[in-house]
Scaffold this active site. Structure first.
Site, PDB file in Angstrom:
ATOM      1  N   TYR A  97       0.845  -1.204   0.000  1.00 39.84           N
ATOM      2  CA  TYR A  97       0.000   0.000   0.000  1.00 39.84           C
ATOM      3  C   TYR A  97       0.887   1.265   0.000  1.00 39.84           C
ATOM      4  O   TYR A  97       0.494   2.319  -0.487  1.00 39.84           O
ATOM      5  CB  TYR A  97      -0.972  -0.019   1.187  1.00 39.84           C
ATOM      6  CG  TYR A  97      -2.194   0.848   0.962  1.00 39.84           C
ATOM      7  CD1 TYR A  97      -3.007   0.673  -0.143  1.00 39.84           C
ATOM      8  CD2 TYR A  97      -2.517   1.855   1.870  1.00 39.84           C
ATOM      9  CE1 TYR A  97      -4.115   1.484  -0.358  1.00 39.84           C
ATOM     10  CE2 TYR A  97      -3.630   2.661   1.671  1.00 39.84           C
ATOM     11  CZ  TYR A  97      -4.415   2.473   0.560  1.00 39.84           C
ATOM     12  OH  TYR A  97      -5.519   3.273   0.350  1.00 39.84           O
ATOM     13  N   LYS A 118      -3.211   8.587   2.816  1.00 39.96           N
ATOM     14  CA  LYS A 118      -4.456   8.364   3.573  1.00 39.96           C
ATOM     15  C   LYS A 118      -4.308   8.825   5.028  1.00 39.96           C
ATOM     16  O   LYS A 118      -5.253   9.347   5.625  1.00 39.96           O
ATOM     17  CB  LYS A 118      -4.856   6.882   3.535  1.00 39.96           C
ATOM     18  CG  LYS A 118      -5.257   6.368   2.153  1.00 39.96           C
ATOM     19  CD  LYS A 118      -6.431   7.117   1.550  1.00 39.96           C
ATOM     20  CE  LYS A 118      -7.010   6.417   0.325  1.00 39.96           C
ATOM     21  NZ  LYS A 118      -7.960   7.263  -0.417  1.00 39.96           N
TER      22      LYS A 118
HETATM   23  P1  NAD Z   1     -11.934   3.914  -8.780  1.00 36.90           P
HETATM   24  O1  NAD Z   1     -10.766   3.692  -9.688  1.00 36.90           O
HETATM   25  O2  NAD Z   1     -13.250   3.433  -9.232  1.00 36.90           O
HETATM   26  O3  NAD Z   1     -12.041   5.461  -8.381  1.00 36.90           O
HETATM   27  C1  NAD Z   1     -10.904   6.296  -8.254  1.00 36.90           C
HETATM   28  C2  NAD Z   1     -11.275   7.609  -8.893  1.00 36.90           C
HETATM   29  O4  NAD Z   1     -10.252   8.574  -8.662  1.00 36.90           O
HETATM   30  C3  NAD Z   1     -11.471   7.505 -10.422  1.00 36.90           C
HETATM   31  O5  NAD Z   1     -12.756   7.921 -10.766  1.00 36.90           O
HETATM   32  C4  NAD Z   1     -10.431   8.471 -10.970  1.00 36.90           C
HETATM   33  O6  NAD Z   1     -10.862   9.142 -12.134  1.00 36.90           O
HETATM   34  C5  NAD Z   1     -10.298   9.429  -9.786  1.00 36.90           C
HETATM   35  N1  NAD Z   1      -9.083  10.248  -9.900  1.00 36.90           N
HETATM   36  C6  NAD Z   1      -7.782   9.862  -9.884  1.00 36.90           C
HETATM   37  N2  NAD Z   1      -6.994  10.928 -10.122  1.00 36.90           N
HETATM   38  C7  NAD Z   1      -7.805  12.011 -10.275  1.00 36.90           C
HETATM   39  C8  NAD Z   1      -7.600  13.381 -10.571  1.00 36.90           C
HETATM   40  N3  NAD Z   1      -6.376  13.885 -10.786  1.00 36.90           N
HETATM   41  N4  NAD Z   1      -8.679  14.209 -10.650  1.00 36.90           N
HETATM   42  C9  NAD Z   1      -9.949  13.731 -10.474  1.00 36.90           C
HETATM   43  N5  NAD Z   1     -10.210  12.426 -10.214  1.00 36.90           N
HETATM   44  C10 NAD Z   1      -9.152  11.577 -10.117  1.00 36.90           C
HETATM   45  O7  NAD Z   1     -11.503   3.206  -7.410  1.00 36.90           O
HETATM   46  P2  NAD Z   1     -12.200   3.159  -5.960  1.00 36.90           P
HETATM   47  O8  NAD Z   1     -11.601   1.972  -5.300  1.00 36.90           O
HETATM   48  O9  NAD Z   1     -13.661   3.295  -6.070  1.00 36.90           O
HETATM   49  O10 NAD Z   1     -11.559   4.443  -5.256  1.00 36.90           O
HETATM   50  C11 NAD Z   1     -12.328   5.469  -4.655  1.00 36.90           C
HETATM   51  C12 NAD Z   1     -11.728   5.879  -3.317  1.00 36.90           C
HETATM   52  O11 NAD Z   1     -11.895   4.806  -2.396  1.00 36.90           O
HETATM   53  C13 NAD Z   1     -10.237   6.175  -3.352  1.00 36.90           C
HETATM   54  O12 NAD Z   1      -9.970   7.259  -2.487  1.00 36.90           O
HETATM   55  C14 NAD Z   1      -9.636   4.900  -2.779  1.00 36.90           C
HETATM   56  O13 NAD Z   1      -8.340   5.096  -2.213  1.00 36.90           O
HETATM   57  C15 NAD Z   1     -10.679   4.603  -1.719  1.00 36.90           C
HETATM   58  N6  NAD Z   1     -10.643   3.238  -1.157  1.00 36.90           N
HETATM   59  C16 NAD Z   1     -10.720   2.169  -1.983  1.00 36.90           C
HETATM   60  C17 NAD Z   1     -10.693   0.888  -1.439  1.00 36.90           C
HETATM   61  C18 NAD Z   1     -10.764  -0.336  -2.320  1.00 36.90           C
HETATM   62  O14 NAD Z   1     -10.390  -1.427  -1.871  1.00 36.90           O
HETATM   63  N7  NAD Z   1     -11.238  -0.217  -3.553  1.00 36.90           N
HETATM   64  C19 NAD Z   1     -10.616   0.714  -0.054  1.00 36.90           C
HETATM   65  C20 NAD Z   1     -10.547   1.842   0.770  1.00 36.90           C
HETATM   66  C21 NAD Z   1     -10.568   3.112   0.200  1.00 36.90           C
END
Ligand code: NAD
Length: 246
Positions: A144, A151
């Site tokens: 990570y 985070k």
């Molecule tokens: P995802 O890829 O579907 O979403 C990530 C989004 O971030 C995308 O829509 C992308 O376009 C956007 N992004 C990245 N760079 C950007 C920029 N410069 N400007 C605008 N948008 C930008 O993946 P996800 O897993 O749904 O991620 C969403 C959030 O959830 C993130 O913060 C991720 O760290 C967090 N998260 C995910 C998990 C998991 O296991 N999937 C767990 C905990 C937290």
């Protein structure tokens, strides 16, 4: 903010919010994502998708200006955005480059601060903001790496933002979501092992779903959580509470 496709956490959140009668506006990072999510936005009865690359100076302000032309005020914002070069989400953390460190911090942490600052003007009667974080901010999770630091900073920013914005009736919280397979998470090295590990140690015996996160987010954005601000709420089927499991 942060809907990329049907697998996105933002999709699960949008579904839950729609179920509870919310009117939604979506932003997209690029024209490519804008085209990709236009159908989804329509499915949720959303307005036009607004472009916003949060890493670019002025784009967050411009996006909120656009929104203010369509809506007099807004009640909530979901920030579901993170980024790191995936080549640095594998192996040793100490190999993180300065460039990726700063970029990951900028997109995954600082952008939320700027969103909060701009949101304030559109929330004259108060409101609620939620961002997404992960357990890797608290304890080491292999691969990570730099995202964990982003985070950790994001979680601390939630406290400061909640303190700053409380006087305006604006609440700021984070959801620490358990692992879900998405575009972003598949960039983390050995992500399937994280999924399996968490499923095996979870008190509920399963991985978290988009719906679990969506429902909690709807709660945090609604008046049902009116007394909660500055918190990191774990939605991970209890994984973060488990120290040892035999
Ligand atoms: P995802 O890829 O579907 O979403 C990530 C989004 O971030 C995308 O829509 C992308 O376009 C956007 N992004 C990245 N760079 C950007 C920029 N410069 N400007 C605008 N948008 C930008 O993946 P996800 O897993 O749904 O991620 C969403 C959030 O959830 C993130 O913060 C991720 O760290 C967090 N998260 C995910 C998990 C998991 O296991 N999937 C767990 C905990 C937290």
């Amino acid at each position: 903010m942060g809907l990329a496709n049907k697998f996105s956490i933002a999709y699960g959140i949008a579904e839950a919010l729609k179920k509870h009668g919310a009117d939604l506006v979506f932003t997209a990072q690029t024209e490519y994502f804008k085209t990709k999510i236009s159908d989804i936005a329509r499915e949720f009865g959303g307005n036009d998708v607004i472009l916003c690359d949060v890493s670019q100076d002025g784009e967050i302000e411009a996006a909120f200006n656009d929104i203010s032309k369509k809506l007099k005020s807004i009640d909530f914002i979901v920030h579901s955005i993170a980024f790191s070069d995936k080549n640095e989400l594998v192996g040793k953390y100490y190999n993180t480059s300065r460039e990726n460190f700063l970029n990951a911090m900028n997109i995954s942490c600082y952008s939320f601060t700027e969103v909060c600052r701009n949101a304030k003007n559109l929330m004259p009667d108060g409101g609620s903001l939620v961002t997404l974080t992960y357990y890797g901010a608290e304890k080491v999770v292999p691969n990570y790496n730099v995202m964990a630091l982003a985070k950790a900073a994001l979680e601390t920013s939630v406290k400061y933002l909640a303190s700053d914005l409380g006087e305006f009736g604006i609440r700021v919280n984070a959801i620490s979501a358990g692992p879900i397979k998405t575009l972003a998470s598949s960039g983390v090295g050995e992500f399937s092992k994280i999924l399996e590990y968490e499923r095996n140690r979870s008190p509920l015996g399963r991985n978290v779903t988009q719906q679990d996160i969506g429902d909690t987010c709807a709660f945090l954005l609604s008046k049902l959580s009116a007394g909660i601000t500055g918190e990191v709420v774990h939605v991970d089927c209890g994984c973060s509470t488990i120290g040892v499991k035999f």
